[in-house]
Design a protein around this motif. Structure first.
Motif, PDB file in Angstrom:
ATOM      1  N   VAL A 204       0.812  -1.218   0.000  1.00 26.17           N
ATOM      2  CA  VAL A 204       0.000   0.000   0.000  1.00 26.17           C
ATOM      3  C   VAL A 204       0.847   1.272   0.000  1.00 26.17           C
ATOM      4  O   VAL A 204       0.310   2.372  -0.151  1.00 26.17           O
ATOM      5  N   ALA A 205       2.159   1.147   0.192  1.00 28.72           N
ATOM      6  CA  ALA A 205       3.055   2.304   0.152  1.00 28.72           C
ATOM      7  C   ALA A 205       4.473   1.816  -0.070  1.00 28.72           C
ATOM      8  O   ALA A 205       4.791   0.649   0.206  1.00 28.72           O
ATOM      9  N   VAL A 206       5.326   2.707  -0.579  1.00 28.23           N
ATOM     10  CA  VAL A 206       6.735   2.370  -0.781  1.00 28.23           C
ATOM     11  C   VAL A 206       7.583   3.548  -0.312  1.00 28.23           C
ATOM     12  O   VAL A 206       7.135   4.702  -0.310  1.00 28.23           O
ATOM     13  N   PHE A 207       8.807   3.244   0.072  1.00 23.86           N
ATOM     14  CA  PHE A 207       9.723   4.281   0.565  1.00 23.86           C
ATOM     15  C   PHE A 207      11.035   4.159  -0.183  1.00 23.86           C
ATOM     16  O   PHE A 207      11.897   3.357   0.164  1.00 23.86           O
ATOM     17  N   PRO A 208      11.234   4.957  -1.253  1.00 24.95           N
ATOM     18  CA  PRO A 208      12.509   4.929  -1.985  1.00 24.95           C
ATOM     19  C   PRO A 208      13.619   5.475  -1.098  1.00 24.95           C
ATOM     20  O   PRO A 208      13.500   6.578  -0.553  1.00 24.95           O
ATOM     21  N   ALA A 209      14.699   4.724  -0.958  1.00 27.74           N
ATOM     22  CA  ALA A 209      15.774   5.169  -0.060  1.00 27.74           C
ATOM     23  C   ALA A 209      17.093   4.543  -0.474  1.00 27.74           C
ATOM     24  O   ALA A 209      17.148   3.470  -1.078  1.00 27.74           O
ATOM     25  N   SER A 210      18.172   5.262  -0.125  1.00 23.58           N
ATOM     26  CA  SER A 210      19.530   4.748  -0.313  1.00 23.58           C
ATOM     27  C   SER A 210      20.275   4.940   0.995  1.00 23.58           C
ATOM     28  O   SER A 210      19.867   5.729   1.856  1.00 23.58           O
ATOM     29  N   ILE A 211      21.393   4.228   1.142  1.00 22.81           N
ATOM     30  CA  ILE A 211      22.142   4.278   2.388  1.00 22.81           C
ATOM     31  C   ILE A 211      23.619   4.494   2.114  1.00 22.81           C
ATOM     32  O   ILE A 211      24.165   3.970   1.132  1.00 22.81           O
ATOM     33  N   ARG A 212      24.232   5.304   2.946  1.00 27.15           N
ATOM     34  CA  ARG A 212      25.676   5.497   2.912  1.00 27.15           C
ATOM     35  C   ARG A 212      26.144   5.605   4.359  1.00 27.15           C
ATOM     36  O   ARG A 212      25.728   6.512   5.081  1.00 27.15           O
ATOM     37  N   GLY A 213      26.981   4.672   4.767  1.00 28.27           N
ATOM     38  CA  GLY A 213      27.423   4.649   6.159  1.00 28.27           C
ATOM     39  C   GLY A 213      26.248   4.382   7.070  1.00 28.27           C
ATOM     40  O   GLY A 213      25.497   3.425   6.879  1.00 28.27           O
ATOM     41  N   ASP A 214      26.055   5.258   8.059  1.00 25.85           N
ATOM     42  CA  ASP A 214      24.935   5.081   8.998  1.00 25.85           C
ATOM     43  C   ASP A 214      23.801   6.060   8.712  1.00 25.85           C
ATOM     44  O   ASP A 214      22.991   6.349   9.586  1.00 25.85           O
ATOM     45  N   ARG A 215      23.744   6.569   7.470  1.00 21.80           N
ATOM     46  CA  ARG A 215      22.709   7.536   7.105  1.00 21.80           C
ATOM     47  C   ARG A 215      21.889   7.039   5.922  1.00 21.80           C
ATOM     48  O   ARG A 215      22.440   6.658   4.893  1.00 21.80           O
ATOM     49  N   VAL A 216      20.586   7.068   6.069  1.00 22.31           N
ATOM     50  CA  VAL A 216      19.654   6.741   4.988  1.00 22.31           C
ATOM     51  C   VAL A 216      19.078   8.036   4.444  1.00 22.31           C
ATOM     52  O   VAL A 216      18.758   8.953   5.199  1.00 22.31           O
ATOM     53  N   THR A 217      18.962   8.117   3.112  1.00 23.14           N
ATOM     54  CA  THR A 217      18.380   9.282   2.448  1.00 23.14           C
ATOM     55  C   THR A 217      17.239   8.827   1.562  1.00 23.14           C
ATOM     56  O   THR A 217      17.322   7.787   0.897  1.00 23.14           O
ATOM     57  N   SER A 218      16.190   9.643   1.508  1.00 21.11           N
ATOM     58  CA  SER A 218      15.045   9.257   0.674  1.00 21.11           C
ATOM     59  C   SER A 218      14.886  10.160  -0.563  1.00 21.11           C
ATOM     60  O   SER A 218      14.125  11.095  -0.540  1.00 21.11           O
ATOM     61  N   HIS A 219      15.517   9.934  -1.635  1.00 21.96           N
ATOM     62  CA  HIS A 219      16.516   8.952  -2.016  1.00 21.96           C
ATOM     63  C   HIS A 219      17.715   9.741  -2.482  1.00 21.96           C
ATOM     64  O   HIS A 219      17.550  10.824  -3.047  1.00 21.96           O
ATOM     65  N   GLY A 220      18.940   9.255  -2.328  1.00 18.77           N
ATOM     66  CA  GLY A 220      20.127  10.011  -2.694  1.00 18.77           C
ATOM     67  C   GLY A 220      20.203  10.392  -4.153  1.00 18.77           C
ATOM     68  O   GLY A 220      20.840  11.386  -4.512  1.00 18.77           O
TER      69      GLY A 220
END
Length: 310
Positions: free
Chosen positions: A55-71
């Protein structure tokens, strides 16, 4: 009952189906667009399910200990269907935070979809962020024309359009992405910048989204003087790249091209977006650039960045 889990490549078709029926997603959030630069970003996307239905999606990427929506995207955030309402969104954010904490993530950088790109109101995420103590850390300003209530062009812009017509400039759709990318590169080079996408990447993306990524050109005696690469999101269209040659500026070819897009080609849409005019992570306003956009009747819409310490 809602649940959150990590995205798997086998989810791609269901993911895209959610984006297509979402309130705030567009083709930037489909896997065919997101994954073109998968070699540069480590995916950390999530899917939200109710039972066995996504019912929903969360586009995200990760670098080190930080997640960004989306890099690799201008904006993303939680892309939600009508099935995800306010109470459920709060619960889902708690689950997202727990998921990332267990993976060692310390903070999440959240870039919500600006409201002019929504197909239907969808700001439950902003309320959830406030409830969870997230902090607004950056704000860029974009320029957008509300096409159904627009104030019109400035007198100077109307004169420039008439001048281009008098010079014989012709506008229309184009296909030569290589020539356009070369023109774009020359323009950006004067500002010590390069296009975000290479010519091959643009060709790949347009092959995947031929109806959504459209090149419009201005030419004189067959020579390309200006071009605008439009991302067509449906009700809202966005000028992803805008470029004009020296000769194009002399004859005001870009004024005619943009004026035609606003007045004719996309006049039946809700908004025409010119993109941001800020630099140095939003702390510097390019006054000349935003003034040009404002002369077409555009006014400010912000692109926000939140930091959620987990």
């Amino acid at each position: 009952m809602f649940s959150v889990r990590a995205y798997q490549p086998s989810d791609a078709a269901a993911w895209d189906a959610v984006v297509l029926r979402s309130r705030n997603g567009n083709f930037l959030h489909r896997r065919g667009y997101m994954d073109y630069h998968a070699d540069r970003f480590t995916d950390a996307s999530l899917v939200v399910e109710r039972g066995r239905e996504m019912v929903a999606v969360f586009p995200a990427s990760i670098r080190g200990d930080r997640v960004t929506s989306h890099g690799g995207l201008t904006y993303a955030g939680l892309i939600a269907t009508h099935d995800l309402r306010a109470d459920a969104t709060l619960a889902v954010f708690e689950m997202m935070g727990g998921h990332y904490r267990r993976g060692g993530v310390a903070r999440l950088i959240y870039k919500p979809v600006p409201h002019v790109f929504h197909a239907y109101p969808s700001e439950e995420d902003l309320y959830a962020l406030q409830r969870l103590g997230a902090r607004l850390t950056r704000r860029d300003i974009s320029s957008v024309i509300p096409l159904r209530q627009r104030v019109g062009f400035s007198d100077g812009r109307r004169r420039a359009i008439r001048r281009a017509r008098g010079e014989g400039v012709e506008v229309g759709r184009g296909e030569d992405l290589v020539a356009y990318h070369s023109l774009l590169g020359e323009v950006l080079q004067r500002h010590d910048a390069v296009p975000t996408h290479s010519a091959s990447e643009l060709a790949l993306l347009r092959s995947r989204f031929p109806d959504q990524i459209v090149l419009h050109e201005a030419r004189l005696h067959g020579a390309m003087l200006a071009g605008v690469l439009v991302y067509d999101f449906g009700q809202t269209v966005h000028a992803q790249y805008i470029a004009a040659s020296e000769e194009g500026r002399r004859v005001d070819a870009l004024s005619l091209l943009l004026g035609t897009l606003v007045d004719e080609v996309y006049a039946d849409r809700s908004h025409f977006s010119f993109g941001i005019s800020t630099e140095s992570e939003g702390t510097v306003l390019n006054s000349g650039l935003i003034a040009q956009k404002e002369s077409f009747g555009a006014r400010g819409v912000v692109h926000d960045f939140y930091e959620w310490v987990l």
